[in-house]
Design an enzyme around this catalytic site. Structure first.
Site, mmCIF file in Angstrom:
data_model
loop_
_atom_site.group_PDB
_atom_site.id
_atom_site.type_symbol
_atom_site.label_atom_id
_atom_site.label_comp_id
_atom_site.label_asym_id
_atom_site.label_seq_id
_atom_site.Cartn_x
_atom_site.Cartn_y
_atom_site.Cartn_z
ATOM 1 N N SER A 299 0.670 -1.336 0.073
ATOM 2 C CA SER A 299 0.051 -0.079 0.405
ATOM 3 C C SER A 299 0.843 1.422 -0.175
ATOM 4 C CB SER A 299 -0.944 -0.237 1.196
ATOM 5 O OG SER A 299 -1.975 1.031 1.014
ATOM 6 N N ASP A 310 10.357 5.581 -10.215
ATOM 7 C CA ASP A 310 9.861 6.132 -11.442
ATOM 8 C C ASP A 310 10.494 7.526 -11.613
ATOM 9 O OD1 ASP A 310 8.162 3.893 -11.886
ATOM 10 O OD2 ASP A 310 6.222 5.120 -12.089
ATOM 11 N N LYS A 324 -0.522 -4.275 -3.442
ATOM 12 C CA LYS A 324 -2.091 -3.698 -2.983
ATOM 13 C C LYS A 324 -2.056 -2.107 -3.547
ATOM 14 C CE LYS A 324 -5.105 -2.104 0.823
ATOM 15 N NZ LYS A 324 -5.049 -0.733 0.443
#
Length: 447
Positions: A299, A310, A324
């Site tokens: 999460s 990224d 998740k």
């Protein structure tokens, strides 16, 4: 001109006729669907009355209704559920970082209760519970067929009481029992330390105190190192962090990014979607970062790892995260209860969803299993070779270095031995620190 006008009017009339022809069946279908819903609600009412009147023992009406609501929600996905007033209050307490229990995050997978992660320093962690464990029984009673909330209720109990859980673990042939003493869980959201020239920030959970604690711990360790110029980089350890508050994941990510998107959420409707962007300011002042993750990172942990990965702000090391990728909204209900409903998916800055896939590390590093009985044997095996030339009686001194140079060499040797010790204790962390050492040895990139 007259022809155009007529054509336009003819087109309008035809359009009206066409719309009427299509709308008729649609309205009829909508009415039929609504009628069917009412029939199903009548069926629910009939069943409710029969249970209340004819079940073998008397049942509380409120319990029946709450069970029906919870069944409706849990049928959607593993994370949607009904929270009774007691559960809702307990959840609010957990986000503040202190609660009673085992200190273990669990989910349900194909009817089985699976450990997402044990939290650092909690009874479950001390008892040796591991991410990926399956809990099949509690005090000898099977959990198979229970809802996640019911299974969690069985694991709750008074502080100081004992619970025995039966565990199935990959790589272990037979189920085994683990005894855990329930305790008050006081989670320190962030812990920190210095390993050599590296600041290690262990983020344990994303409660409402996480970002403030991270900022405080980072500043403390940088000061202890004598300033940022003496720090070669940072390790953000998110292993076995089950997640928590979305806003805290955003703030922690923003702490190391100057610009760009951190995460986006996309709901059923366009207006339910949102994007969160970084603001200027990097607590690490551009120093290299390694993020550690494993199968217990879920999460909010995955939001941080995905955002820094990224943006190429950090090297992600370890094993694939839990996966998740959904957002739950807690909605208050009448009677002080609440509903936890999955309302959106979240996406990393590159637009990828990690739902069921997890964040893949840039460098996969498994944590080797440690054999507690191997240390002594290995030490005995090494002992005949642990002495050096300097230990021999009458060995010559080194006359090519002065005292200061010898002191520096010995300090470097001690640091290398400390790194070797860390590899035995925590191979993944040692690997992360070695990456930062290598980057520091290369120096800044040449323009």
């Amino acid at each position: 001109m007259k022809k155009f006008a007529m054509a336009a009017i003819g087109g309008t009339v035809a359009g009206v006729l066409l719309t009427t022809q299509i709308a008729g069946p649609l309205i009829a279908q909508e009415n039929a669907d609504r009628s069917n819903v009412y029939e199903q609600l009548d069926l629910f009412g009939d069943i409710f009355e029969r249970i209340r009147a004819q079940y073998v023992t008397e049942v509380e009406e409120q319990d029946l209704i709450e069970a029906a609501i919870d069944g409706m929600l849990t049928s959607l996905d593993p994370h949607s559920s009904y929270l009774s007033p007691e559960d809702a209050d307990r959840m609010r307490t957990q986000t503040r970082g202190e609660f009673g229990g085992l200190g273990i995050e669990v989910t349900q997978e194909e009817g089985f209760i699976k450990v997402v992660s044990p939290m650092d320093g909690t009874p479950a962690d001390d008892a040796g519970m591991m991410a990926g464990d399956y809990i099949t029984h509690v005090d000898g009673e099977s959990l198979l067929g229970l809802t996640l909330d019911d299974a969690v209720d069985m694991m709750r109990g008074p502080v100081g009481s004992e619970i025995v859980v039966t565990v199935v673990r990959e790589g272990v042939d037979e189920p085994f029992e683990v005894s855990i003493i329930r305790d008050t869980i006081e989670l320190t959201a962030v812990r920190s330390r210095i390993e050599g020239d590296t600041v290690v920030l262990r983020v344990i959970t994303f409660s409402d105190q996480t970002f403030a604690k991270l900022e405080e711990e980072l500043a403390t360790q940088v000061e202890a190192a004598g300033g940022m110029e003496n720090v070669n980089g940072f390790v953000i350890d998110l292993r076995n962090n089950p997640g928590g508050l979305l806003n805290q994941a955003i703030e922690v990510s923003d702490a190391f990014l100057d610009e760009g998107e951190i995460v986006s959420t996309r709901g059923r409707e366009v207006e339910d979607s949102d994007r969160f962007n970084a603001t200027e300011g990097d607590l690490a002042e551009g120093k290299p970062i390694v993020v550690l993750i494993n199968g217990g990172s879920a999460s909010a942990s995955e939001i941080v790892a995905g955002a820094l990965q990224d943006h190429r702000r950090a090297i992600v090391v370890g094993t694939k995260s839990f996966g998740k990728g959904s957002v739950q909204t807690v909605m208050p209900l009448r009677g002080e209860g609440a509903m936890r409903l999955t309302t959106a998916r979240y996406y990393t800055p590159s637009g990828r969803s990690i739902q069921a896939l997890g964040v893949s590390p840039d460098i996969v590093v498994q944590q080797p299993a440690i054999d507690p009985n191997a240390d002594e044997a290995e030490e005995e095996e090494r002992s005949p070779f642990s002495r050096s030339e300097a230990d021999l009686r009458g060995a010559l001194d080194n006359d090519s270095v002065d005292e200061d140079e010898e002191r520096i060499i010995r300090e470097e040797q001690e640091a290398a031995e400390e790194s070797a010790r860390l590899r035995d204790e925590d191979y993944q962390l040692a690997y992360a620190i070695d990456i930062l050492k290598g980057l520091a040895a290369m120096g800044p990139a040449q323009e």
